[in-house]
Design an enzyme around this catalytic site. Structure first.
Site, PDB file in Angstrom:
ATOM      1  N   LEU A 150       0.831  -1.207   0.000  1.00 60.80           N
ATOM      2  CA  LEU A 150       0.000   0.000   0.000  1.00 60.80           C
ATOM      3  C   LEU A 150       0.866   1.258   0.000  1.00 60.80           C
ATOM      4  O   LEU A 150       1.833   1.346   0.754  1.00 60.80           O
ATOM      5  CB  LEU A 150      -0.885   0.031   1.256  1.00 60.80           C
ATOM      6  N   LEU A 252      10.538   7.703 -11.736  1.00 59.70           N
ATOM      7  CA  LEU A 252      11.719   8.373 -12.283  1.00 59.70           C
ATOM      8  C   LEU A 252      11.557   9.882 -12.133  1.00 59.70           C
ATOM      9  O   LEU A 252      12.054  10.637 -12.972  1.00 59.70           O
ATOM     10  CB  LEU A 252      11.916   7.993 -13.753  1.00 59.70           C
ATOM     11  N   ALA A 254      12.745  13.008 -10.509  1.00 59.63           N
ATOM     12  CA  ALA A 254      13.867  13.482  -9.691  1.00 59.63           C
ATOM     13  C   ALA A 254      13.342  14.447  -8.639  1.00 59.63           C
ATOM     14  O   ALA A 254      12.324  15.107  -8.828  1.00 59.63           O
ATOM     15  CB  ALA A 254      14.883  14.171 -10.589  1.00 59.63           C
ATOM     16  N   CYS A 262       8.333   3.966   5.043  1.00 59.73           N
ATOM     17  CA  CYS A 262       8.727   2.644   4.513  1.00 59.73           C
ATOM     18  C   CYS A 262      10.121   2.590   3.903  1.00 59.73           C
ATOM     19  O   CYS A 262      10.971   1.833   4.367  1.00 59.73           O
ATOM     20  CB  CYS A 262       7.710   2.189   3.473  1.00 59.73           C
TER      21      CYS A 262
HETATM   22  C1  UDX Z   1       6.115   2.874  -0.560  1.00 58.06           C
HETATM   23  C2  UDX Z   1       5.813   1.834  -1.638  1.00 58.06           C
HETATM   24  O1  UDX Z   1       5.496   2.514  -2.869  1.00 58.06           O
HETATM   25  C3  UDX Z   1       4.668   0.930  -1.204  1.00 58.06           C
HETATM   26  O2  UDX Z   1       4.462  -0.087  -2.173  1.00 58.06           O
HETATM   27  C4  UDX Z   1       5.043   0.290   0.133  1.00 58.06           C
HETATM   28  O3  UDX Z   1       3.997  -0.527   0.605  1.00 58.06           O
HETATM   29  C5  UDX Z   1       5.349   1.367   1.161  1.00 58.06           C
HETATM   30  O4  UDX Z   1       6.389   2.225   0.668  1.00 58.06           O
HETATM   31  P1  UDX Z   1       4.999   5.183   0.234  1.00 58.06           P
HETATM   32  O5  UDX Z   1       6.060   5.222   1.284  1.00 58.06           O
HETATM   33  O6  UDX Z   1       3.609   5.482   0.634  1.00 58.06           O
HETATM   34  O7  UDX Z   1       4.955   3.720  -0.452  1.00 58.06           O
HETATM   35  O8  UDX Z   1       5.395   6.237  -0.885  1.00 58.06           O
HETATM   36  P2  UDX Z   1       5.881   6.252  -2.409  1.00 58.06           P
HETATM   37  O9  UDX Z   1       4.794   6.786  -3.249  1.00 58.06           O
HETATM   38  O10 UDX Z   1       6.461   4.960  -2.815  1.00 58.06           O
HETATM   39  O11 UDX Z   1       7.019   7.356  -2.327  1.00 58.06           O
HETATM   40  C6  UDX Z   1       8.144   7.195  -1.459  1.00 58.06           C
HETATM   41  C7  UDX Z   1       9.081   8.373  -1.574  1.00 58.06           C
HETATM   42  O12 UDX Z   1       9.680   8.417  -2.858  1.00 58.06           O
HETATM   43  C8  UDX Z   1       8.404   9.738  -1.374  1.00 58.06           C
HETATM   44  O13 UDX Z   1       9.243  10.550  -0.576  1.00 58.06           O
HETATM   45  C9  UDX Z   1       8.292  10.299  -2.786  1.00 58.06           C
HETATM   46  O14 UDX Z   1       8.302  11.699  -2.818  1.00 58.06           O
HETATM   47  C10 UDX Z   1       9.556   9.719  -3.417  1.00 58.06           C
HETATM   48  N1  UDX Z   1       9.465   9.587  -4.876  1.00 58.06           N
HETATM   49  C11 UDX Z   1       8.555   8.727  -5.449  1.00 58.06           C
HETATM   50  C12 UDX Z   1      10.337  10.318  -5.692  1.00 58.06           C
HETATM   51  O15 UDX Z   1      11.175  11.095  -5.198  1.00 58.06           O
HETATM   52  N2  UDX Z   1      10.254  10.151  -7.046  1.00 58.06           N
HETATM   53  C13 UDX Z   1       9.381   9.291  -7.646  1.00 58.06           C
HETATM   54  O16 UDX Z   1       9.388   9.192  -8.883  1.00 58.06           O
HETATM   55  C14 UDX Z   1       8.505   8.576  -6.817  1.00 58.06           C
END
Ligand code: UDX
Length: 435
Positions: A150, A252, A254, A262
């Site tokens: 999730l 992807l 940035a 998580c």
């Molecule tokens: C994540 C996983 O996606 C999910 O499957 C797992 O169960 C829990 O961890 P979440 O922590 O809710 O979910 O956030 P996510 O949308 O994955 O983003 C995580 C971090 O990555 C955020 O800080 C977001 O800003 C960053 N991010 C995400 C980027 O910097 N660039 C992206 O392209 C995507």
């Protein structure tokens, strides 16, 4: 009844299951019974108030109630220890109460571990703990590892429409039982179900998050190269490589680095497990290191544009670790604000949902604006940290009219660089090369 447990409970209740949400926190339960979610997640409170959900979902602190169910999902938190490993105390306590409650019951009960845990936990912790506390042997009850994927901010949809279901168990009866349950729940929309060993299922969860974090650190590394390359822009590069079907465009984007409840915790957990098992995970350590350095970018850009940050007024747009959540756990904004305060800057912040949680950390050391406009007023520099939709509508005119000096650092690539620069903004952005 944390984010995973509560969202799973609501989703299953809506699909016709009778669900008991068990938690030890009385305040939490009181709120839930009133239909109020204890944290922000889109649509959560609305769902909790719906008659169809209220009819099938009850909340209790009585852990013996799980003995009345067919399946118990363990959805407790597994925070990081000092050495990065996952602390399994909550999982152990849950297994003890489950074991004690099923002592003497006649019907089969399945225990599914959704919490993210160290490989080996279902086999070596959950199973023996339940056996000891219940006096039963495996097969009189079942254990599966059943990780969840999730995303905060999208959790209800992810629970309603999972892209796959992972069932880890060496016990065929347990695995079949859980698969049958999910096929009943999702009916015609059942996603692919992968059955595997306990340890594979536990590693799939860690590897999944590690891969996504790697994708982001990779593009942030390319962003840093693009910033030093005239006429280049990481967004365009991401679009270009994302068209390769083997790579894909998702994850992807940035930015100033990944955070949340998580990725950081699970990366530490996997690295610590890998090292303990005798393998130095060089790639994963580089992914984390890249992310740590990325968090410093905002301050470096601000310093290069303003000279010194001492006594400068800095507006921070966004505090949550991503949009659509009020969660500030390991949010990049926290690191940035600490850095700004250490350099003597005055910080004013605005976030549509996470302000209250940030206030618990910073109290009166920073100022809290009621909206984005108030946040920008008379600022020397604005750092956009979280990609909330409401920030997209800010125009160059908003920055030039409201701010003392219209210096804008776009940490999430939300704005059109050309529009901002042509509109008179002194603009810098992650992954944007010199023009
Ligand atoms: C994540 C996983 O996606 C999910 O499957 C797992 O169960 C829990 O961890 P979440 O922590 O809710 O979910 O956030 P996510 O949308 O994955 O983003 C995580 C971090 O990555 C955020 O800080 C977001 O800003 C960053 N991010 C995400 C980027 O910097 N660039 C992206 O392209 C995507």
């Amino acid at each position: 009844m944390g984010p995973v447990g509560l969202v799973t409970a609501i989703s299953l209740a809506r699909k016709g299951c009778n669900v008991t949400g068990i938690d030890v926190d009385e305040n939490h339960l009181r709120q839930l019974r009133k239909g109020d979610a204890p944290f922000f997640e889109p649509n959560l409170s609305q769902e909790l108030k719906k008659p169809a959900v209220r009819k099938r979902l009850i909340f209790s602190d009585d852990s013996s109630l799980n003995s009345k169910s067919d399946i118990t999902f363990i959805t407790v938190g597994t925070p990081s220890a000092q050495d990065g490993s996952a602390i399994l105390d909550n999982v152990r306590s849950a297994a003890i109460s489950i074991g004690e409650s099923i002592r003497g019951i006649k019907h089969y009960q399945l225990v599914a571990v959704k919490s993210t845990v160290t490989p080996g936990t279902a086999r070596c912790v959950v199973k023996p703990t339940i056996e000891k506390a219940s006096g039963k042997k495996l097969r009189e009850f079942g254990v599966c590892s059943n990780p969840e994927f999730l995303r905060e901010g999208n959790a209800i949809r992810d629970a309603d429409f999972p892209d796959r279901i992972i069932i880890g168990s060496d016990d065929l009866k347990a695995a079949r039982y859980l698969e049958k349950f999910y096929r009943l729940v999702y009916r015609g929309n059942t996603p692919p179900i992968k059955r595997t060993s306990y340890e594979n299922a536990e590693l799939i969860k860690y590897a999944n998050n590690a891969f996504l974090a790697t994708k982001i650190s990779f593009i942030n590394c390319i962003a840093n190269i693009a910033e030093r390359t005239p006429h280049s822009d990481v967004t365009s590069i991401a679009d270009g490589i994302g068209l390769d079907e083997r790579i894909g465009r998702k994850f992807l984007n940035a930015g100033l680095g990944w955070g949340g409840s998580c990725f950081p915790k699970d990366m530490r957990g996997l690295i610590s497990y890998s090292r303990a098992s005798g393998h130095i995970p060089t790639l994963l350590e580089a992914v984390v290191e890249t992310n740590e350095r990325q968090k410093d970018k905002a301050l470096a850009l601000a310093t290069s544009m303003l000279g010194t940050l001492k006594e400068k007024s800095i507006a921070i747009l966004g505090l949550a670790f991503k949009s659509e959540t009020d969660d500030v756990r390991e949010a990049v904004a926290i690191t940035i604000i600490r850095g700004l305060l250490a350099q003597g800057a005055n910080v004013r912040v605005y976030d549509p949902k996470a302000q209250g949680n940030a206030q618990k950390i910073f109290q009166k050391s920073i100022a809290y604006a009621d909206d984005k406009i108030e946040c920008l007023r008379d600022a020397d520099c604005c750092i956009l940290v979280t990609e909330w939709d409401e920030f997209r509508s800010l125009s160059p005119g908003d920055f030039t009219k409201l701010m003392r000096t219209p210096v804008v650092i776009d940490g999430r690539r939300l704005f059109s660089s050309r529009r901002m620069i042509e509109g008179g903004v002194r603009f810098a952005a992650i992954g944007l090369g010199p023009i």
